[in-house]
Design an enzyme around this catalytic site. Structure first.
Site, mmCIF file in Angstrom:
data_model
loop_
_atom_site.group_PDB
_atom_site.id
_atom_site.type_symbol
_atom_site.label_atom_id
_atom_site.label_comp_id
_atom_site.label_asym_id
_atom_site.label_seq_id
_atom_site.Cartn_x
_atom_site.Cartn_y
_atom_site.Cartn_z
ATOM 1 N N LYS A 111 11.956 13.546 -17.607
ATOM 2 C CA LYS A 111 12.875 13.716 -16.479
ATOM 3 C C LYS A 111 14.024 14.668 -16.811
ATOM 4 O O LYS A 111 14.538 15.350 -15.931
ATOM 5 C CB LYS A 111 13.410 12.361 -16.006
ATOM 6 C CG LYS A 111 12.340 11.519 -15.325
ATOM 7 C CD LYS A 111 12.896 10.449 -14.416
ATOM 8 C CE LYS A 111 11.764 9.762 -13.670
ATOM 9 N NZ LYS A 111 12.213 8.690 -12.784
ATOM 10 N N LYS A 192 0.741 11.344 -13.706
ATOM 11 C CA LYS A 192 0.906 10.045 -13.046
ATOM 12 C C LYS A 192 1.163 10.217 -11.547
ATOM 13 O O LYS A 192 1.862 11.151 -11.152
ATOM 14 C CB LYS A 192 2.116 9.352 -13.703
ATOM 15 C CG LYS A 192 2.371 7.933 -13.268
ATOM 16 C CD LYS A 192 3.607 7.359 -13.951
ATOM 17 C CE LYS A 192 4.841 7.558 -13.105
ATOM 18 N NZ LYS A 192 5.931 6.613 -13.352
ATOM 19 N N LYS A 195 6.275 8.628 -6.997
ATOM 20 C CA LYS A 195 6.900 8.864 -5.695
ATOM 21 C C LYS A 195 7.536 10.244 -5.643
ATOM 22 O O LYS A 195 7.608 10.871 -4.613
ATOM 23 C CB LYS A 195 8.069 7.928 -5.400
ATOM 24 C CG LYS A 195 7.999 6.540 -5.859
ATOM 25 C CD LYS A 195 9.279 5.814 -5.367
ATOM 26 C CE LYS A 195 9.464 4.477 -6.022
ATOM 27 N NZ LYS A 195 10.037 4.537 -7.351
HETATM 28 P P1 ATP Z 1 9.938 7.934 -9.749
HETATM 29 O O1 ATP Z 1 9.031 8.990 -9.231
HETATM 30 O O2 ATP Z 1 11.226 7.793 -8.988
HETATM 31 O O3 ATP Z 1 10.128 7.992 -11.233
HETATM 32 P P2 ATP Z 1 7.785 6.048 -9.836
HETATM 33 O O4 ATP Z 1 6.843 6.228 -8.704
HETATM 34 O O5 ATP Z 1 7.354 6.566 -11.158
HETATM 35 O O6 ATP Z 1 9.210 6.585 -9.459
HETATM 36 P P3 ATP Z 1 9.104 3.539 -10.491
HETATM 37 O O7 ATP Z 1 10.053 3.059 -9.461
HETATM 38 O O8 ATP Z 1 9.683 4.180 -11.700
HETATM 39 O O9 ATP Z 1 8.016 4.510 -9.884
HETATM 40 O O10 ATP Z 1 8.155 2.345 -10.943
HETATM 41 C C1 ATP Z 1 8.001 1.130 -10.279
HETATM 42 C C2 ATP Z 1 6.878 0.351 -10.912
HETATM 43 O O11 ATP Z 1 5.624 0.965 -10.586
HETATM 44 C C3 ATP Z 1 6.927 0.296 -12.439
HETATM 45 O O12 ATP Z 1 6.550 -0.982 -12.861
HETATM 46 C C4 ATP Z 1 5.919 1.307 -12.878
HETATM 47 O O13 ATP Z 1 5.355 0.984 -14.129
HETATM 48 C C5 ATP Z 1 4.889 1.200 -11.768
HETATM 49 N N1 ATP Z 1 4.196 2.479 -11.587
HETATM 50 C C6 ATP Z 1 4.748 3.649 -11.188
HETATM 51 N N2 ATP Z 1 3.819 4.607 -11.092
HETATM 52 C C7 ATP Z 1 2.642 4.024 -11.434
HETATM 53 C C8 ATP Z 1 1.305 4.511 -11.533
HETATM 54 N N3 ATP Z 1 1.004 5.752 -11.241
HETATM 55 N N4 ATP Z 1 0.338 3.635 -11.926
HETATM 56 C C9 ATP Z 1 0.622 2.341 -12.218
HETATM 57 N N5 ATP Z 1 1.868 1.836 -12.141
HETATM 58 C C10 ATP Z 1 2.871 2.657 -11.761
#
Ligand code: ATP
Ligand code: LTN
Length: 326
Positions: A111, A192, A195
């Site tokens: 990040k 990954k 969002k």
């Molecule tokens: P950002 O893009 O803002 O970093 P993010 O989509 O990566 O957000 P988080 O809010 O950081 O999501 O994560 C929320 C939960 O969802 C965490 O427990 C994280 O491990 C899980 N998670 C996020 N992305 C994935 C994915 N692609 N597969 C499985 N679990 C996920």
């Protein structure tokens, strides 16, 4: 009764990755454990947020928790920013964390590359996450694979504090489901599904239009082999779809491979779309009931009253051990 806790950041539209990695697990575990689920709004401001967006995303996330089947009678649901003990404990833990431990975190490295002017909060983020967990004597933390490193740090900090000041914190375990540990982007299956990914064609949001979801899955990147086989290294696209299908149907990878042994990619993608669309349609129907409902404020009020009492108790114990006199 053993305790579980998880949090999601209100940083945008919740994806299928978030659902499979965290929410689905919480839904399954809520019947067996004393469950805590919160909105990690303090974590969200480690990267810039517009005020109105943050508010909207926070309410939407709470409505989505309920729509996904998180039962307010079985879970303590609360807002991280409303509970002052999270940041208070975080400061004390910060003074027991080494800079090197934070600067080698993968999420920080990723990040911080995206913006040269990244904040200190982005670096200290995992310490706040440790506080979220350690305040409540949590046994298991359901998260996706990407958060495993942060949980290891949480365990290290707890052990270090216990060794220095005497037994204070319970050592939590990550709870990561075998299937669907990490859902990947549909367009670029080597990154990954997140969002905040720029290309929205590669991510499925729980509130996406159903026809659009079908299109996204049908045009997901695959390969030219035409064999439905789990091989994340050489066949990341197909393996990702197998992961999605397997976690949403609760079938093993083996079972999925067998089910589609003589089928082509088009048939397989159609089957994946069907299970995703079925889930999303249910969630979206439920979501309408909760968004803009007064119920959310009532739930948050109950949650904050309970967590303030519990967190204060742990924090007072910590303060006393550190040597603060009142
Ligand atoms: P950002 O893009 O803002 O970093 P993010 O989509 O990566 O957000 P988080 O809010 O950081 O999501 O994560 C929320 C939960 O969802 C965490 O427990 C994280 O491990 C899980 N998670 C996020 N992305 C994935 C994915 N692609 N597969 C499985 N679990 C996920
Ligand atoms: N860092 C997590 C969100 C989060 C969390 C937590 C998860 C903040 N505090 C405590 C589990 C337990 C994320 O961004 N996925």
């Amino acid at each position: 009764m053993k305790k579980i806790l998880t949090g999601l950041q209100p940083t945008g539209n919740i994806t299928l990755g978030n659902y499979i990695g965290a929410i689905k697990q919480m839904k399954e575990l809520q019947n067996m454990y004393d469950s805590y689920i919160f909105v990690a709004d303090l974590h969200a401001i480690t990267v810039p947020q517009e005020r109105e967006n943050l508010r909207k995303n926070t309410y939407n996330l709470l409505a989505l928790y309920l729509a996904c089947g998180i039962d307010p009678n079985k879970n303590t649901i609360f807002l991280q920013s409303e509970n002052i003990y999270h940041t208070n404990l975080s400061w004390i833990l910060e003074c027991n964390t080494y800079y090197g431990e934070l600067s080698r975190m993968t999420q920080f490295k990723d990040k911080s590359k995206k913006n040269v002017n990244f904040t200190t909060g982005l670096l200290t983020y995992p310490i706040l996450m440790a506080s979220d967990i350690l305040l409540y004597d949590i046994d298991y933390v359901p998260v996706g694979q990407d958060q495993k490193q942060h949980l290891e740090l949480t365990r290290d900090l707890a052990e270090r504090f216990n060794k220095k000041y005497g037994d204070t914190f319970k050592i939590p375990e990550p709870y990561i489901s075998k299937t669907g540990t990490k859902i990947m982007d549909l367009v670029n299956p080597t990154i990954k599904m997140s969002k905040s990914n720029e290309n929205k064609k590669g991510i499925i949001c729980l509130l996406d239009d159903i026809d659009l979801v079908r299109k996204k899955i049908m045009s997901a990147t695959t390969d030219s082999d035409m064999i439905i086989k789990y091989d994340p290294e050489n066949k990341p696209g197909i393996s990702n779809l197998i992961n999605i299908y397997s976690s949403l149907t609760d079938k093993t990878i083996d079972e999925v491979e067998k089910e589609f042994i003589n089928k082509n990619y088009g048939e397989f993608k159609k089957a994946v779309s069907d299970v995703v669309v079925k889930l999303l349609s249910q969630i979206q129907n439920e979501y309408q009931k909760y968004v803009n409902s007064e119920l959310i404020d009532n739930i948050l009020q109950k949650g904050i009253e309970k967590t303030l009492i519990e967190a204060k108790k742990k924090y007072e114990d910590v303060k006393n051990k550190v040597g603060f006199i009142r």
